[in-house]
Write an enzyme that holds these catalytic residues in place. Structure first.
Site, PDB file in Angstrom:
ATOM      1  N   HIS A   1      38.024  50.320  50.753  1.00 16.66           N
ATOM      2  CA  HIS A   1      38.996  51.410  50.721  1.00 16.66           C
ATOM      3  C   HIS A   1      38.384  52.681  51.274  1.00 16.66           C
ATOM      4  O   HIS A   1      37.246  53.021  50.974  1.00 16.66           O
ATOM      5  CB  HIS A   1      39.504  51.649  49.308  1.00 16.66           C
ATOM      6  CG  HIS A   1      40.872  52.249  49.307  1.00 16.66           C
ATOM      7  ND1 HIS A   1      41.082  53.589  49.514  1.00 16.66           N
ATOM      8  CD2 HIS A   1      42.099  51.706  49.180  1.00 16.66           C
ATOM      9  CE1 HIS A   1      42.381  53.844  49.496  1.00 16.66           C
ATOM     10  NE2 HIS A   1      43.021  52.713  49.298  1.00 16.66           N
TER      11      HIS A   1
ATOM     12  N   PHE B   1      38.006  43.148  34.475  1.00 19.51           N
ATOM     13  CA  PHE B   1      38.358  44.391  33.789  1.00 19.51           C
ATOM     14  C   PHE B   1      39.807  44.296  33.312  1.00 19.51           C
ATOM     15  O   PHE B   1      40.732  44.345  34.120  1.00 19.51           O
ATOM     16  CB  PHE B   1      38.159  45.577  34.734  1.00 19.51           C
ATOM     17  CG  PHE B   1      36.974  45.405  35.642  1.00 19.51           C
ATOM     18  CD1 PHE B   1      35.710  45.143  35.111  1.00 19.51           C
ATOM     19  CD2 PHE B   1      37.113  45.450  37.015  1.00 19.51           C
ATOM     20  CE1 PHE B   1      34.616  44.945  35.941  1.00 19.51           C
ATOM     21  CE2 PHE B   1      36.026  45.256  37.857  1.00 19.51           C
ATOM     22  CZ  PHE B   1      34.773  45.002  37.314  1.00 19.51           C
TER      23      PHE B   1
ATOM     24  N   ASP C   1      43.082  45.127  32.488  1.00 25.41           N
ATOM     25  CA  ASP C   1      44.029  46.234  32.619  1.00 25.41           C
ATOM     26  C   ASP C   1      45.462  45.707  32.552  1.00 25.41           C
ATOM     27  O   ASP C   1      45.717  44.693  31.918  1.00 25.41           O
ATOM     28  CB  ASP C   1      43.759  47.005  33.924  1.00 25.41           C
ATOM     29  CG  ASP C   1      44.041  46.165  35.174  1.00 25.41           C
ATOM     30  OD1 ASP C   1      44.384  44.973  35.031  1.00 25.41           O
ATOM     31  OD2 ASP C   1      43.927  46.708  36.295  1.00 25.41           O
TER      32      ASP C   1
ATOM     33  N   ASP D   1      37.510  40.002  40.454  1.00 29.41           N
ATOM     34  CA  ASP D   1      38.428  41.050  39.992  1.00 29.41           C
ATOM     35  C   ASP D   1      38.839  41.953  41.155  1.00 29.41           C
ATOM     36  O   ASP D   1      40.022  42.231  41.359  1.00 29.41           O
ATOM     37  CB  ASP D   1      37.764  41.872  38.887  1.00 29.41           C
ATOM     38  CG  ASP D   1      38.714  42.908  38.288  1.00 29.41           C
ATOM     39  OD1 ASP D   1      39.028  43.904  38.975  1.00 29.41           O
ATOM     40  OD2 ASP D   1      39.147  42.732  37.138  1.00 29.41           O
ATOM     41  N   TYR D   2      37.864  42.426  41.938  1.00 28.36           N
ATOM     42  CA  TYR D   2      38.166  43.284  43.091  1.00 28.36           C
ATOM     43  C   TYR D   2      39.180  42.591  44.007  1.00 28.36           C
ATOM     44  O   TYR D   2      40.137  43.197  44.481  1.00 28.36           O
ATOM     45  CB  TYR D   2      36.900  43.558  43.916  1.00 28.36           C
ATOM     46  CG  TYR D   2      35.893  44.510  43.323  1.00 28.36           C
ATOM     47  CD1 TYR D   2      36.223  45.411  42.309  1.00 28.36           C
ATOM     48  CD2 TYR D   2      34.583  44.533  43.804  1.00 28.36           C
ATOM     49  CE1 TYR D   2      35.277  46.286  41.792  1.00 28.36           C
ATOM     50  CE2 TYR D   2      33.631  45.404  43.296  1.00 28.36           C
ATOM     51  CZ  TYR D   2      33.979  46.279  42.289  1.00 28.36           C
ATOM     52  OH  TYR D   2      33.037  47.143  41.787  1.00 28.36           O
TER      53      TYR D   2
ATOM     54  N   ASP E   1      43.177  43.651  44.771  1.00 27.16           N
ATOM     55  CA  ASP E   1      43.689  43.905  46.123  1.00 27.16           C
ATOM     56  C   ASP E   1      44.825  42.948  46.468  1.00 27.16           C
ATOM     57  O   ASP E   1      45.804  43.339  47.105  1.00 27.16           O
ATOM     58  CB  ASP E   1      42.558  43.769  47.156  1.00 27.16           C
ATOM     59  CG  ASP E   1      41.726  45.030  47.235  1.00 27.16           C
ATOM     60  OD1 ASP E   1      42.188  46.064  46.728  1.00 27.16           O
ATOM     61  OD2 ASP E   1      40.616  44.994  47.779  1.00 27.16           O
TER      62      ASP E   1
END
Length: 338
Positions: free
Chosen positions: A51, A235, A237, A311-312, A316
């Protein structure tokens, strides 16, 4: 009650005792197969190019940026999809988490030292409202809490770590787990804990993402060379559970699904909210394990797939498939932990 279970053990315990959320093992297998073609190419170095708003450096200033942003990395969801907080930066409007990053970069460009602990330890609510102002009529949520956390976190960083998050990182001795514990022990707003079926559990979403972003901004080198980075879970969320349901790896009971489709709020610490978060973590752990099995069977050279990189990628993927996922509800919880 003793210390909480670790995020991984918390997730396993919740998944084993969950009533309204189920990890679907066939869905886990299919999700791993879907992600497999891209997985072999995942690298920590990609974080900076992932990003345009992420810092480009691997220095104390970049760590200061990451620490500030993750201290405020919570509750960006909009009450209405057609009415969101947005921050325009470099001619582009950003929403959600990226609106926060855009606001930080906008402030830095204007000469406001927002990533300096000595600045945000005493910043006023009025200044915080101005720094994180939206370019739409919808403000960023929980502005008073963001102000309180900035003051509290800044004071602690000054008192205990000489105003630099790098000092905290160096105290960890290149251990992801030790850094996570240092963060949770010293900064109260990172203590993302709950009680479930008589046990104290912990998800530590922001503490874990801060460890992961530290590893990423330092590209896994020097002070960020965490040998135990694979001990960090995903994570928990409100977006990741949504993508896991969309992929068929997570299933909700009819009762819970109805509640979410109606847009009912779940309180932080409620049983169903804990089940969603715990089962999501465990689901990603199982997808990771399956991905590793598939990669080992393949012709590829050994690849380090951990839950951070997974997770990343999922996060995305969720943003790229936002339109496809419109029929899948996310759980609505307003809190400072995620």
């Amino acid at each position: 009650m003793g210390p909480p279970l670790s995020p991984r053990e918390s997730a396993r315990f919740v998944a084993e005792n969950s009533r309204d959320v189920l990890v679907d093992h066939e869905g886990v297998r299919r999700a791993a197969e879907l992600l497999l073609p891209a997985a072999a190419a995942w690298r920590v170095e990609q974080w900076k190019s992932l990003h345009e708003l992420n810092p480009r450096g691997a220095d104390e200033a970049a760590l200061g940026w990451v620490f500030l942003v993750d201290s405020l990395n919570f509750s960006f969801w909009a009450e209405r999809e057609d009415s969101k907080c947005a921050v325009r930066y470099g001619g582009t409007p950003y929403t959600g988490y990226w609106a926060l990053c855009a606001a930080v970069n906008r402030a830095l460009d204007q000469g406001i030292p927002i990533t300096s602990a000595s600045y945000y330890a005493t910043v006023s609510l009025e200044q915080v409202r101005d720094i994180f102002r939206s370019d739409t009529a919808v403000p960023m949520p929980l502005m008073e809490e963001r102000h309180r956390i900035l003051n509290e976190t800044g004071k602690i960083l000054l008192e205990k770590f000489g105003g630099s998050f790098l000092n905290c990182v160096q105290k960890s001795g290149r251990s992801a787990q030790k850094l996570m514990q240092l963060i949770v022990e010293n900064f109260p707003s990172y203590r993302d804990e709950a009680e479930f079926e008589g046990k104290r559990i912990a998800f530590y979403k922001r503490a874990q993402i801060l460890v992961a972003d530290t590893w990423s901004v330092l590209e896994g080198k020097g002070d960020g060379c965490f040998e135990d980075i694979s001990s960090i879970t995903m994570f928990a969320d409100y977006r990741l559970p949504q993508i896991l349901v969309y992929l068929g790896a997570l299933k909700y009971s009819d009762e819970l699904l109805k509640k979410l489709l109606k847009g009912e709020m779940l309180l932080n610490g409620d049983k169903q909210e804990v089940e969603i978060r715990g089962c999501s973590i465990w689901c990603v752990e199982l997808i990771r394990d399956r991905l590793l099995e598939l990669l080992e069977k393949g012709e590829n050279s050994p690849v380090e797939i951990n839950s951070v990189l997974l997770d990343y990628h999922l996060w995305d993927y969720a943003r790229e498939h936002r339109e496809d996922m419109k029929g899948v509800p996310f759980h609505r919880t307003r809190c400072i932990y995620y």
